[in-house]
Design an enzyme around this catalytic site. Sequence first.
Site, PDB file in Angstrom:
ATOM      1  N   HIS A 109       6.178   2.011   4.545  1.00  0.00           N
ATOM      2  CA  HIS A 109       4.769   1.640   4.893  1.00  0.00           C
ATOM      3  C   HIS A 109       3.796   2.524   4.532  1.00  0.00           C
ATOM      4  CE1 HIS A 109       1.640  -0.633   7.325  1.00  0.00           C
ATOM      5  NE2 HIS A 109       1.452   0.247   7.575  1.00  0.00           N
ATOM      6  N   GLU A 118       9.003  -1.430   4.890  1.00  0.00           N
ATOM      7  CA  GLU A 118       7.806  -1.216   5.499  1.00  0.00           C
ATOM      8  C   GLU A 118       8.071  -0.482   6.761  1.00  0.00           C
ATOM      9  OE1 GLU A 118       4.523  -1.826   4.890  1.00  0.00           O
ATOM     10  OE2 GLU A 118       4.395  -3.419   3.285  1.00  0.00           O
ATOM     11  N   SER A 148      -2.344  -1.979   5.477  1.00  0.00           N
ATOM     12  CA  SER A 148      -1.909  -1.964   7.133  1.00  0.00           C
ATOM     13  C   SER A 148      -2.877  -2.814   7.789  1.00  0.00           C
ATOM     14  CB  SER A 148      -1.596  -0.761   7.793  1.00  0.00           C
ATOM     15  OG  SER A 148      -0.882  -0.760   8.629  1.00  0.00           O
TER      16      SER A 148
END
Length: 482
Positions: A409, A320, A190
Amino acid sequence: MTVRTVDTEAGRVSGRCANGVARFLGIPYAAAPLGDLRFAAPARGERWAGVREAGEYGATAPQPSLHPAHAVLGPLTGPGWVMGDGEYLNLNVWTPEPGAGGLPVMVYIHGGGFMIGAGSAPAFDGTSFARDGVVLVTINYRLGAEGFLAPLGGATNIGLRDQIAALRWVRDNIAGFGGNPDSVTVFGESAGGSAVALLLHSPPAAGLFRRAIVQSGHDEMARRLELTEELTKALAARLGIAPTASEFAQVPVRDLLRAQAVLFRRAARPDLRDDNGIDPGHGRAPFLPTTGDDVVPDPVGVASTHSRGVDLLTGTTLEEAALGFGAEKFAAFDAHDAVAELAATYPEAESVLERHGLHDPAVTPAQALTAAYTEVMFRAPKRRTALRHPGPTYLYEFAWRAPRYGAAHALDVPFVFDTTQACRGLVGDAVPESLTRAMHRAWIDFATHGDPGWPTYDGGKVMRFDADSRLRDDTTPGGRSC
């Protein structure tokens, strides 16, 4: 449990050994960023006398509390703001015991939107890496306004400068922990993945790592210096101060956190879209790294001249935006709402949404919007990052769908670290052990040999990680460049 001591440049540290692994926690790699050192580049810390106990995690960077709606992410974000003595520029080391030498080193940079997170999160426990012959390091760095403003008289990209300082510490000290300073892999997910991608463009970071892994990140997650300066002025105005480093340094940390929280409201912050009409933070990350300074001189969208000898492994999850990016509020959206939401930070919003089924009766506006965000925030810029990297590049996709959150995600992280037991709320109880073995081993093989076990990427094949992992055709949309 036994004790092991190691010499570092700042003094001796003692760690704890159990089950064949030694861990050293909370070791400072720079001086505490307090007083005149706030909003300044990291400074070398002072030596200490005697042996420093490194048996417990240290302080963490100032940060807002995790939103209650995202409490399930706790194992990935860590304990929040742990004030301690303010010495939060620290790192943690796991290494095999008894001590060996010349082992590959992996340095992990945590995510959290450049706003939250810590290297002490349960998902990042390095025990499995050390058990399998890797020296694993996790770090803390300055976040939010403390790390990513551009105040007059202060430093830019402070958070990235902290990461570079930690990598220099690794270069200078990791041999004492059994690691090979010439075989360092930096990896992150991330915001941490985007930080790694930007370090590939950084002259001060050149030579500090041999390989890089970018999980759910890319090198387009940055703003031009002028836009960062506008954000800095807006925050200063909210605080009633001049936009200088000396003025910001006088603001109590809690007041700064309250003021920066206001900038999450669109009406309260300046227009942060670039010349292409794109906000790389998509309204969810006001504080981002900056291009156009000495740390990241390259503009977005160009190949780095500083990473030709660096191997790159990069990828995303297939869904995600299904967790942590507003999906919980999209359920009530109609088609008009979906277009308006995406158009606030991305041009050609309707065409992107149509590509993901906006007007298909079998697809809800929420599903179309979630898929569109997955494309424009992660998958398309990941592909562009891979194609312009000047060194060997490998691609992967994480496709395994957890019972509640799908292939969302950050769900790949506990498989990489072999810490799924600490993340049951995210991944569920029926975790395929074959997936854990495949991802954990691929990361180790890449860090050790520069080859994760499949061919380099040329726009064609990627490794798709699932209960039955295999090489597949790349289905990532090309997208537009920032």
